[in-house]
Scaffold this motif. Structure first.
Motif, mmCIF file in Angstrom:
data_model
loop_
_atom_site.group_PDB
_atom_site.id
_atom_site.type_symbol
_atom_site.label_atom_id
_atom_site.label_comp_id
_atom_site.label_asym_id
_atom_site.label_seq_id
_atom_site.Cartn_x
_atom_site.Cartn_y
_atom_site.Cartn_z
ATOM 1 N N ARG A 101 0.821 -1.217 0.000
ATOM 2 C CA ARG A 101 0.000 0.000 0.000
ATOM 3 C C ARG A 101 0.851 1.263 0.000
ATOM 4 O O ARG A 101 0.506 2.268 -0.628
ATOM 5 C CB ARG A 101 -0.932 0.011 1.209
ATOM 6 N N LYS B 6 -5.710 2.366 -4.982
ATOM 7 C CA LYS B 6 -5.936 0.937 -4.815
ATOM 8 C C LYS B 6 -7.237 0.557 -5.496
ATOM 9 O O LYS B 6 -8.177 1.346 -5.580
ATOM 10 C CB LYS B 6 -5.959 0.553 -3.336
ATOM 11 N N SER C 86 -8.223 -5.602 -1.189
ATOM 12 C CA SER C 86 -7.849 -4.330 -0.579
ATOM 13 C C SER C 86 -8.694 -4.058 0.656
ATOM 14 O O SER C 86 -9.807 -4.584 0.794
ATOM 15 C CB SER C 86 -8.022 -3.191 -1.586
#
Length: 517
Positions: free
Chosen positions: A69, A79, A169
């Motif tokens: 990330r 993302k 995610s």
């Protein structure tokens, strides 16, 4: 993010009252309609933009790789659904020669930076429609379906079991889809020729990536005219862009032979993955579908407000212009149509009504991606201005074109109405007319003949050669299998060859360089 913390955030999402959310979205719709009546969503000229999705691989062997990330933040990408995904959204620009150049330059400059940074991590971002090589030491089935349950204390004080997808995610919205009481109306499976994958979350959707051109109309009440033309060009443009004939090898049924898979595969499996993952198989029309024609801009707004609410997300106050209709804005995030209207903007002066064109998969090179942005924008300009007769093509035929293109790419039997009102199924006639109008639209926006032709050249070359990225992949695998290579090995070899060719051409070449003379 720790799993318990993510589960708690999901529980907060699930605590939102769905009926109240729907009512507020409907009230927001009236705010938008009133603003449109007062000209708030009008612009002096057409504006274009682009969403561009990628996935990450290990640079040495092409296996899928999760993106840290912190790295996404460093390279300025957003993302997406899977931990291996990354997305770029360009800044809106006027549709003219400088605006198109700015779109291409922004993509190239940001992508070059991303490639430089990820190279130090022995990673590469790939522009492709559907990955086929799973992470090192893992199989695709496990990677896509692995999930865990966490029991937490919900907002009402009772214990609540939350399912978390391991490789998704940490967006609460994504995980909430598998935990809401509306989850039973989503397919949560992949159903394609010789592939049947069951899942407990929407994670298998992360197989696919796309580009999404945006076109902002200058006068919001005219949006339906542009929208209806966009539906007619969806099939032909998809046929030019197909790029996902194969799945990861372990997803295929055990009893399927290589010859059967090669014979029966569709040229754009991305379409079916999205639809079967999120549509209720027991109903006729799901949330992901080819939409019907629009009559008025108010109808476009009402469709979004009335759409089934998959996840009624919490809404917080903000200072953007479109925070004046926050529930509608949230609901739009799960309004999944292959062509969809969008109403938004960060400020009153930037408020816009636009068309988001979602059929096109991620392409082999930046130039190919920009070619589709230019073609779509040029068509919106020319077809509407000239009142092209293809808008009279029956909606059912436009829909049939779309799914025929999904299955067969440039070999699909497509129906078109040419500028002189003649209905044709001839591929060359269709694309001669379509690309001529795309070029006309670009020239009308100030591009020179040479500039317009250059933007559309990659697509014209595909028509002349009868080759798409999907057919290129299919030929690579088919030839290898004919020489005695197993399908898994042939698919992996093709994928690595795709990556190698992309390394050579991503920023400065085009897929036309892959085809040869």
């Amino acid at each position: 993010m720790p799993e318990e913390e993510l589960a708690a955030r999901v529980a907060d999402v699930l605590s939102v009252d769905a009926e109240e959310f729907r009512e507020r979205a409907e009230a927001d719709a009236e705010v938008i309609k009133d603003a449109i009546d007062h000209g708030v969503f009008d612009n002096p000229q057409a504006i274009i933009g682009l969403e561009y999705e990628f996935y990450a691989i290990k640079s040495d062997d092409g296996t899928l790789r999760r993106v840290p990330r912190r790295l996404l933040e460093l390279i300025g990408f957003e993302k997406e659904l899977g931990l291996h995904n990354a997305e770029m959204t360009t800044s809106p620009q006027p549709l003219n020669a400088y605006g198109l150049l700015a779109q291409e330059s922004e993509v190239k400059s940001r992508l070059q930076t991303a490639l430089d940074v990820t190279q130090s991590e022995r990673m590469r971002l790939v522009s492709d429609a559907l990955w086929t090589i799973p992470p090192e030491g893992e199989d695709a089935t496990t990677y896509l379906t692995d999930s865990i349950e966490r029991t937490i204390e919900g907002p009402d004080g009772t214990d609540q079991s939350i399912r978390i997808a391991t490789n998704m995610s940490d967006s609460a919205r994504y995980h909430a889809m598998a935990n809401t009481d509306r989850a039973d109306v989503a397919g949560m499976h992949i159903d394609a020729p010789h592939v049947s994958l069951e899942a407990d979350t929407v994670m298998p959707e992360s197989l696919i990536t796309s580009i999404q051109p945006h076109y902002q109309v200058s006068h919001a009440p005219d949006l339906p005219r542009y929208f209806n033309y966009a539906l007619r060009v969806a099939g032909p443009l998809l046929a030019l862009g197909v790029n996902s004939p194969f799945f990861p090898a372990d997803l295929y049924d055990d009893d399927a032979t290589a010859d059967e898979i090669l014979e029966d595969c569709w040229m754009e499996h991305r379409i079916s993955v999205f639809e079967t993952m999120l549509n209720d198989p027991a109903t006729g029309e799901g949330k992901v579908r080819f939409p019907r024609d629009l009559g008025t801009v108010e109808e476009a707004i009402d469709r979004i407000a009335a759409d089934d609410t998959m996840v009624p997300m919490p809404v917080t106050e903000g200072e953007r212009f479109d925070d004046q209709f926050p529930h509608f804005r949230r609901k739009h995030g799960t309004y999944w149509r292959w062509v969809r209207p969008v109403f938004g903007g960060p400020t009153r002066s930037a408020a816009n009504a636009r068309i988001e064109f979602r059929p096109i998969p991620a392409q082999p090179t930046v130039r190919d991606s920009i070619a589709f942005l230019a073609a779509f924008a040029g068509l919106m300009e020319s077809l509407v201005r000239l009142e092209h007769p293809v808008v009279e093509l029956d909606w059912e035929l436009a829909r049939e074109n779309f799914y025929a293109a999904m299955r067969d790419g440039l070999e699909a039997d497509l129906t078109w109405i040419t500028n002189d009102g003649k209905e044709t199924t001839d591929c060359l006639e269709l694309y001669e007319d379509l690309l001529a109008h795309a070029e006309d639209g670009l020239i009308n926006r100030g591009l020179s003949d040479e500039q317009a032709a250059k933007y559309l050249y990659p697509l014209r070359r595909r028509v002349r050669q009868g080759v798409t990225p999907a057919s290129w992949k299919h030929d690579q695998v088919s030839d290898a299998v004919a020489d005695g290579t197993s399908l898994p090995e042939a698919t992996a070899t093709m994928q690595r060859q795709y990556v190698r060719r992309q390394e050579e051409t991503l920023l400065e070449g085009s897929f036309a360089d892959w085809i040869g003379d």
